[in-house]
Structures are given as C-alpha cells and as structure tokens.
Design a protein around this motif. Structure first.
Motif, PDB file in Angstrom:
ATOM      1  N   VAL A 154     -16.213 -12.323 -43.143  1.00 44.34           N
ATOM      2  CA  VAL A 154     -15.797 -12.653 -41.844  1.00 44.34           C
ATOM      3  C   VAL A 154     -16.398 -13.808 -41.304  1.00 44.34           C
ATOM      4  CG1 VAL A 154     -16.147 -11.421 -39.759  1.00 44.34           C
ATOM      5  CG2 VAL A 154     -16.175  -9.906 -42.038  1.00 44.34           C
ATOM      6  N   ARG A 155     -15.625 -14.599 -40.731  1.00 44.90           N
ATOM      7  CA  ARG A 155     -15.923 -15.789 -40.025  1.00 44.90           C
ATOM      8  C   ARG A 155     -15.477 -15.777 -38.551  1.00 44.90           C
ATOM      9  NH1 ARG A 155     -17.172 -20.371 -43.359  1.00 44.90           N
ATOM     10  NH2 ARG A 155     -16.784 -19.736 -45.468  1.00 44.90           N
ATOM     11  N   ARG A 156     -16.453 -16.538 -37.800  1.00 40.96           N
ATOM     12  CA  ARG A 156     -15.951 -16.655 -36.656  1.00 40.96           C
ATOM     13  C   ARG A 156     -14.556 -17.734 -36.578  1.00 40.96           C
ATOM     14  NH1 ARG A 156     -18.935 -13.567 -33.453  1.00 40.96           N
ATOM     15  NH2 ARG A 156     -21.336 -13.696 -34.066  1.00 40.96           N
ATOM     16  N   SER A 157     -13.537 -17.968 -35.762  1.00 44.78           N
ATOM     17  CA  SER A 157     -12.632 -18.880 -35.884  1.00 44.78           C
ATOM     18  C   SER A 157     -13.269 -20.445 -36.182  1.00 44.78           C
ATOM     19  CB  SER A 157     -11.630 -18.633 -34.708  1.00 44.78           C
ATOM     20  OG  SER A 157     -10.914 -17.714 -34.776  1.00 44.78           O
TER      21      SER A 157
ATOM     22  N   GLU B  23      -9.255  -4.647 -32.223  1.00 50.78           N
ATOM     23  CA  GLU B  23      -8.274  -5.362 -31.295  1.00 50.78           C
ATOM     24  C   GLU B  23      -7.443  -6.390 -32.067  1.00 50.78           C
ATOM     25  OE1 GLU B  23      -6.010  -6.732 -28.909  1.00 50.78           O
ATOM     26  OE2 GLU B  23      -7.185  -5.044 -28.033  1.00 50.78           O
ATOM     27  N   PRO B  24      -6.316  -6.192 -32.275  1.00 50.13           N
ATOM     28  CA  PRO B  24      -5.393  -6.922 -33.012  1.00 50.13           C
ATOM     29  C   PRO B  24      -5.364  -8.493 -32.554  1.00 50.13           C
ATOM     30  CG  PRO B  24      -4.092  -5.218 -31.899  1.00 50.13           C
ATOM     31  CD  PRO B  24      -5.495  -4.962 -31.731  1.00 50.13           C
ATOM     32  N   SER B  25      -5.433  -8.635 -31.382  1.00 52.29           N
ATOM     33  CA  SER B  25      -5.381  -9.856 -30.826  1.00 52.29           C
ATOM     34  C   SER B  25      -6.261 -10.860 -30.875  1.00 52.29           C
ATOM     35  CB  SER B  25      -4.836  -9.787 -29.183  1.00 52.29           C
ATOM     36  OG  SER B  25      -5.870  -9.380 -28.586  1.00 52.29           O
ATOM     37  N   ALA B  26      -7.480 -10.183 -31.190  1.00 56.34           N
ATOM     38  CA  ALA B  26      -8.756 -10.711 -31.493  1.00 56.34           C
ATOM     39  C   ALA B  26      -9.097 -10.964 -32.770  1.00 56.34           C
ATOM     40  CB  ALA B  26     -10.065 -10.082 -31.108  1.00 56.34           C
ATOM     41  N   VAL B  27      -8.395 -10.661 -33.951  1.00 52.45           N
ATOM     42  CA  VAL B  27      -8.645 -10.999 -35.386  1.00 52.45           C
ATOM     43  C   VAL B  27      -7.522 -10.982 -36.133  1.00 52.45           C
ATOM     44  CG1 VAL B  27     -10.638  -9.135 -35.262  1.00 52.45           C
ATOM     45  CG2 VAL B  27      -8.316  -8.284 -35.962  1.00 52.45           C
ATOM     46  N   GLU B  28      -7.632 -11.995 -37.197  1.00 52.14           N
ATOM     47  CA  GLU B  28      -6.786 -12.170 -38.117  1.00 52.14           C
ATOM     48  C   GLU B  28      -7.275 -11.793 -39.552  1.00 52.14           C
ATOM     49  OE1 GLU B  28      -3.865 -15.891 -38.395  1.00 52.14           O
ATOM     50  OE2 GLU B  28      -5.410 -16.305 -39.944  1.00 52.14           O
TER      51      GLU B  28
ATOM     52  N   ARG C 136     -19.236  -8.253 -26.869  1.00 53.96           N
ATOM     53  CA  ARG C 136     -19.579  -7.681 -25.702  1.00 53.96           C
ATOM     54  C   ARG C 136     -18.431  -7.205 -25.108  1.00 53.96           C
ATOM     55  NH1 ARG C 136     -22.617 -12.119 -26.469  1.00 53.96           N
ATOM     56  NH2 ARG C 136     -24.766 -11.857 -26.959  1.00 53.96           N
ATOM     57  N   GLY C 137     -18.538  -5.933 -24.276  1.00 53.45           N
ATOM     58  CA  GLY C 137     -17.312  -5.617 -23.483  1.00 53.45           C
ATOM     59  C   GLY C 137     -16.201  -4.822 -24.215  1.00 53.45           C
ATOM     60  N   ASP C 138     -16.241  -4.535 -25.453  1.00 48.94           N
ATOM     61  CA  ASP C 138     -15.281  -3.936 -26.198  1.00 48.94           C
ATOM     62  C   ASP C 138     -14.192  -5.026 -26.485  1.00 48.94           C
ATOM     63  OD1 ASP C 138     -16.612  -1.770 -26.519  1.00 48.94           O
ATOM     64  OD2 ASP C 138     -15.051  -0.544 -25.292  1.00 48.94           O
ATOM     65  N   ALA C 139     -14.478  -6.395 -26.636  1.00 48.60           N
ATOM     66  CA  ALA C 139     -13.307  -7.388 -26.894  1.00 48.60           C
ATOM     67  C   ALA C 139     -12.940  -7.513 -28.129  1.00 48.60           C
ATOM     68  CB  ALA C 139     -14.184  -8.726 -26.495  1.00 48.60           C
ATOM     69  N   ILE C 140     -13.685  -6.858 -29.191  1.00 46.81           N
ATOM     70  CA  ILE C 140     -13.359  -6.966 -30.701  1.00 46.81           C
ATOM     71  C   ILE C 140     -12.988  -5.415 -31.062  1.00 46.81           C
ATOM     72  CG2 ILE C 140     -13.779  -7.827 -32.966  1.00 46.81           C
ATOM     73  CD1 ILE C 140     -15.155  -9.968 -31.776  1.00 46.81           C
TER      74      ILE C 140
ATOM     75  N   MET D   3      -6.414 -14.063 -27.962  1.00 51.72           N
ATOM     76  CA  MET D   3      -6.989 -15.356 -28.698  1.00 51.72           C
ATOM     77  C   MET D   3      -7.614 -14.719 -30.038  1.00 51.72           C
ATOM     78  SD  MET D   3      -9.871 -17.940 -27.318  1.00 51.72           S
ATOM     79  CE  MET D   3     -11.092 -19.037 -28.438  1.00 51.72           C
ATOM     80  N   ILE D   4      -7.458 -15.342 -31.265  1.00 53.32           N
ATOM     81  CA  ILE D   4      -8.168 -15.174 -32.243  1.00 53.32           C
ATOM     82  C   ILE D   4      -9.581 -15.421 -32.554  1.00 53.32           C
ATOM     83  CG2 ILE D   4      -8.390 -15.562 -34.929  1.00 53.32           C
ATOM     84  CD1 ILE D   4      -5.971 -13.776 -33.969  1.00 53.32           C
ATOM     85  N   GLU D   5     -10.295 -14.631 -32.543  1.00 46.66           N
ATOM     86  CA  GLU D   5     -11.959 -14.766 -32.640  1.00 46.66           C
ATOM     87  C   GLU D   5     -12.397 -14.637 -33.983  1.00 46.66           C
ATOM     88  OE1 GLU D   5     -14.438 -12.974 -29.344  1.00 46.66           O
ATOM     89  OE2 GLU D   5     -12.677 -12.570 -28.060  1.00 46.66           O
TER      90      GLU D   5
END
Length: 672
Positions: A14-17, A95-100, A80-84, A1-3
C-alpha cells in the motif's frame, strides 16, 4: 481523488499516491485492508469481518479486536473523517474514489475484453493474488485461496488472448514472451508448449525448441505420469530430422574460478542497479546435496563478477535468506537490488536438472529462465559447466533489461553507464551509421567519466567494426589507429576486463599480428570463461592461422554457452568459412543459411552463402545469393574481389575456388 494505491498481485503493498510504502503494525490490520480492498465500495458487515479474522473468539471479543484493528488501519492511513474507510452503520467499505486497487482494475479490464484492456490487464498481473504473504489464518486464508485460484484462471485467459493476438499478427518475439508467461502460470498446458516450440523453430532456434520439448515431457511425466501427446511427439521428430549436430568441444569446460582481485572501486559502478544471486534450492531427497546447490550459487556469483558490469551482492549477504522464506520483493528491498538470480537443483542417480531464473524485481517479470540437464561425470566439472552456461546467458539479459529501463529516462538524466548501454546496443546493428551513433554515445560517456574502461572498449569496437564496411575504406587507416588506441586505453584503465582484452585482440587481428591477437583473446577468456563472444573470436582467429579444427571447437563451445546471443550470426558466419577451409561444404552451407536467416539484411552473409553453394556446384542458387548481396549494397561484390581472409595464398585460392570454377566472381550485377 486517488489517495492510495493498493497492490494485491504478487504480494501486498500500500502506497500513498506518489509516496512511500505504508507500514501496518499487525498482520490482522494488513489483512483487514486487503479484504476491504478486494471490492472497493462494497459494504462488509462488521459481524462477518469479526468472524472471519477471529473465528475462535467470543463475539464480543472478536468485535473488540475488529475495532482495534480498524483503529490501527486508520492510523497508518492517516484516515480522518471516514475519507478512506467509510462506516455505514454495521458495515465498512473502502471509498472507491480514494483508492486504486490493481486486482479491482484487472477484473474490470478483463471483463471489458477489448484489445487495449487486455494489454493493460496483463501489465497489472505481477504474480498470484497475495502471493508469498501470510496475513491471517482460518477463514481469511480459505477466502484468499479461492480468490487466488479464480484470478489465476482470469490471468490464464488474459495471456491466452494475448498469445493468440501475437500469433495472428506475426509478432514472434512477443508471442514467445506470452507463451512463457502462460507456462509460468500453468506448465501443464501442452498446446502452449507446442506453440512455443513452433515459435522457436520459426526463429531458427532449434536448440531452444528441443529443450522446450524436454521441459514439456518432464513436466507431464512428473505431474501427470503421462507422456506427451502424439502431436507433440511428431513435432519433436520434425526437429530431430532438421537438427544441426554440435559435437563436443575439444577442450573441457573451464573449472577455474576467477579469483583475481577487483580493480579499485569506481564511482560509476556504484550508481548502477545491483544484482543478487540467491542460494539455489535443493529439490532432491538427499539433504546432503545442498552443498552442490550452494557451490553452484557461489560459482555463479564468481562468474558474474567477471563481467564487471553490475555491482554484485556477496554470498555472505544472500545465503542468509535460505531459511527465512522472505518474498523476492522483501529480499530485494533489504539488499538494495534491482535483479535477482535464483533457481533449483534436482539430482536423480547420475542425472542432474538445474533450473535458473533471472527476475526483474520491480515488475516481477522473468527476464530469462532455462533448464539444464547434465550427467554427473565429475561433480566439480558439472558445477563449473552449469555456472558458465547460466552466466553466459544471464549477463547479456541484464544488459538488455537495463537498456529497456534507461530508454524510459530523459536523456539529460543519463549517466555514463546509460550512454554506454545505448552505444553497445547500436553496435549490434552492424551498420556504419549506427557505428557512428554508438561512438558518439561512448564519447559522451567518457565526457561524464574519463576513466571509464568499458566506454573506451566500446569506442574501439565502433572504429574496428567500420572496417567491415567498404564505405569506410577511405579512412581505413585512421579507423584502425583510433580503434587500436582506444582498446589499449581500455586495457590500461582495467587490466582485469575481459571485454577490453577482447577488443585489443580484435585490433591486433586487423593489423594481422595474429600471435598478439590470440594472446589477448585467450587472456579475455581466462578472465571471463563465460564470455561467449571472446571464445567465438578465439575460434575465428585460430582458423585464420590454420588451426581450423581447434577453432571450430571453440566457436561451437561459444554457441552452446549462449545460443540466444543477438550476435550469434557472426558465430555462424565464421563457422561457415572454417568448414569451407576443411572441405566440409554441406556443414558450411547449413551454418551460412542459419546466419542469413538471422540477419538477411547483411550482404556478407549472402556472399558466404554463395561461396558454399558454388563449392557444391549449385550454380543458380549461388548466382541468386550473389545478386542478393549486390542488391543489398551496390558495389559490394566488386570490393570482395580484393578480400583475402587468410594470410596463406593457397587457403584463399581454395576459399574462392567454387565461384571461380563456375565463372561467378565476375557476375556481380547479373540477374539470377
């Protein structure tokens, strides 16, 4: 999921989705995220990161600084928890799945190379890599420069492919946009200058073609010290052989500053996107010339205010950015503007070159850019002349940009301004059906804001333009009465509106009260010297009362003010008639042909072309032009037998003498 959405083209953001911009507390924290975002999913060793950002520190201190910067980044991202940002032993990665990331997507699309991918890649390129931001010095700055150059080359390839596609498919206007984008990236591409010149010629824009040649020549001489190639010079000679000369206007450019107090604040104006004029930059060697650049910026602000369409930021707010060096996005965010006008001034002896640009901040797109070369015969006159030309071009471009923006909105979200813009755009189609649709939009605008002067002005224009079309003959008196009433209401609501007085002048022209018509039109120009269409209308009305030479001077001045006006075929229509009145049939023919080239679907333009040809005894060509008029609108020529453009019978007789001499006026339906 893109965050997260990370933008590295044209700055750093940089923006949150679907959320707000994220603020980082230090430059190094921003630089660290930018470096990791360049290749999402690619591990970066901590030792290498520490050496890149803190090259002058001891290893232990550099590692400690890296940990602190990483902590600040995680805190800003709420990671938190190395998600990004993922830790993999001695390496970090995004993490490529978390960013665009725009640059990453651009590279993948460029590599794919399909037509759709190239189109999407072009939309992502909003400026050079990390343009205008200084995140860190040392090795990071060196790395940024190398990346910027490499991505710049990829962007050149993307826009070159798009230009080739537009040329192959005959999309001239889009091809011009692509050529301008390419030259903005690299102005030394002489073959692109030539392609742009040919595209302008294809549109009949010889003035723009000539100007592009001079731009090309100046760039090559300044940057390379060399003249244009032989092929470019041959192309320029072709332009010169086919040029239409525009003699100087009989009147000097106006130096009057519009200092009339504004009308009371109107709520709907405050809802519109604002525009700011930044202080023009003095590129000359003499610092004292900065006063001229400042004066030009002030004059542009004053002249733009005369259009009364957009909120304008005062110079007291914009001039503080001269020394600060902020990026355009930062300036726009602070001022709350959607559009920026900026430029530069370079003086050499008695010559002056002014470059000006209109930027849409959200897309970082140049909506308009132009260069003006002037002689410094009188500094104040030149300053006023330059501001007048710039504003005459910028104001319509602002309206076109806003029209494109509102067309992406749902209609139920439209404001009175949005309805007015669409209505005004429809009027420029010059058909009875679009006139009716335009009036419906103006009426909707008035339902939302009953005191909206521009909507009444548009409504008046819609009714009065119906009078050009014979289908409306049955309701002619009603259309004229409604148009006159709406124009008077527009002036009553905003006595300082140039557009409203111009509309009222048009209404008086239709009722043949030429004295009132000229008074109102002169007032429209006094209120807004950059209103090219009002100046054209004044020239037309002067011709109608027999002051043809002065009328021609005014119309040619209007063309010089805004040679790209979408309604310029009207300028040419009236110029053709005026030159016929003076017996200058070859000149009249050139203007008539240019008008037909711009709007070949207009039967009246073919009819005027036939009149010019008949005066020159080119009978068969005249018959063909009459046939084209009748084919476009059956019955048109029969209605034109009753047309009396002038109040003077002898002038009307002369106007049609060529058609009558060759027996063409009764051949409406004969084949050529």
């Amino acid at each position: 999921m893109i965050e997260l959405n990370v933008r590295l083209f044209g700055g750093f953001e940089v923006r949150r989705s679907a959320g707000p911009i994220i603020v980082f507390s230090t430059r190094k924290a921003r630089a660290l995220l930018a470096f990791l975002a360049r290749h999402p999913g690619q591990p970066q060793g901590r030792e290498g990161l520490a050496a890149m950002f803190w090259p002058d520190s001891a290893e232990s201190e550099a590692r400690r600084n890296l940990r602190q910067a990483l902590k600040l980044v995680r805190r800003a991202l709420a990671d938190r928890g190395d998600a990004i940002i993922v830790s993999q032993g001695e390496a970090l990665l995004l993490e490529p799945s978390a960013v665009e990331v725009d640059v990453d997507l651009f590279e993948r699309l460029h590599e794919a190379g399909t037509p759709d991918a190239i189109e999407r890649a072009a939309a992502l390129y909003r400026g050079d890599f990390l343009e205008g931001v200084n995140l860190a010095d040392g090795p990071f700055a060196d790395w940024s420069l190398i990346e910027r150059m490499r991505l710049h080359e990829h962007a050149l390839d993307v826009f070159s492919r798009l230009l080739a596609d537009r040329l192959e498919t005959g999309r001239t206007e889009s091809a011009i946009d692509m050529a301008l984008r390419l030259l903005a990236l690299d102005p030394l591409q002489e073959h692109v200058h030539r392609q742009l010149i040919r595209l302008y010629l294809e549109q009949g824009r010889r003035g723009s073609a000539r100007e592009q040649y001079h731009v090309c020549r100046a760039v090559l001489e300044r940057e390379l010290g060399s003249p244009p190639e032989a092929e470019t010079e041959r192309l320029y000679q072709e332009i010169r052989r086919c040029r239409v000369e525009l003699p100087a206007s009989a009147s000097e450019p106006s130096t009057q500053s519009a200092s009339s107090p504004p009308s009371p604040a109107v709520d709907y104006l405050l809802t519109r996107p604002a525009v700011a004029v930044l202080p023009f930059v003095n590129l000359g060697r003499d610092p004292s010339q900065t006063y001229f650049a400042d004066g030009l910026s002030e004059d542009i602000i004053t002249a733009l205010a005369c259009w009364r369409c957009f909120p304008l930021i005062a110079s007291s707010s914009t001039f503080c950015y001269r020394e600060r060096g902020d990026g355009l996005h930062d300036i726009a965010a602070e001022l709350g503007t959607h559009y920026l006008v900026d430029g530069s001034v370079r003086r050499s002896g008695t010559k002056l070159r002014i470059s000006a640009h209109l930027v849409e901040v959200a897309t970082a797109r140049y909506l308009w850019a132009e260069r003006f070369d002037l002689d410094l015969h009188d500094i104040l006159v030149v300053q006023a002349e330059a501001a007048e030309k710039i504003v005459a071009a910028v104001a319509p471009e602002l309206q076109q940009a806003e029209l494109r923006r509102i067309m992406t909105k749902r209609t139920e979200e439209w404001s009175a301004w949005d309805y007015f813009l669409r209505g005004w755009s429809l009027l420029n189609h010059f058909t009875t059906d679009d006139n009716a649709r335009a009036r419906s939009d103006f009426e909707q605008a008035l339902r939302l804001d009953p005191a909206y002067s521009d909507a009444f002005m548009g409504l008046a224009s819609g009714y009065l333009r119906d009078l050009f079309h014979d289908e409306a003959a049955a309701s002619r008196e009603e259309a004229l009465a409604r148009g006159l009433t709406a124009a008077r209401e527009a002036v009553s609501l905003d006595p300082n509106s140039s557009a409203a007085h111009h509309a009222l002048g048009t209404a008086y022209t239709w009722v043949e009260d030429y004295e009132a018509a000229i008074d109102e039109t002169e007032l429209a120009i006094e209120l807004n010297p950059s209103n090219a269409f009002a100046r054209m209308a004044l020239g037309n009305r002067l011709d109608l009362i027999g002051q043809t030479a002065e009328g021609i001077a005014q119309m040619r001045h209007a063309l010089r003010l805004n040679p790209r006006d979408p309604r310029r075929f009207n300028f040419m229509r009236f110029l053709a008639r005026a030159h016929i009145a003076l017996g200058e049939y070859e000149t009249a023919l050139r203007w008539a042909r240019k008008a037909v080239q711009l709007r070949p679907e207009q039967p009246d333009l073919h009819f005027r072309l036939a009149i010019c040809l008949a005066h020159l005894d080119r009978t068969e060509e005249a018959r063909a032009a009459l046939h084209a008029s009748e084919r476009l609108r059956p019955g048109f020529l029969e209605s034109r037998k009753r047309w009396q453009p002038y109040a003077d019978a002898d002038r009307n007789e002369h106007f049609f003498a060529g058609l009558r001499r060759h027996g063409l006026f009764g051949q409406a339906n004969s084949a050529p």
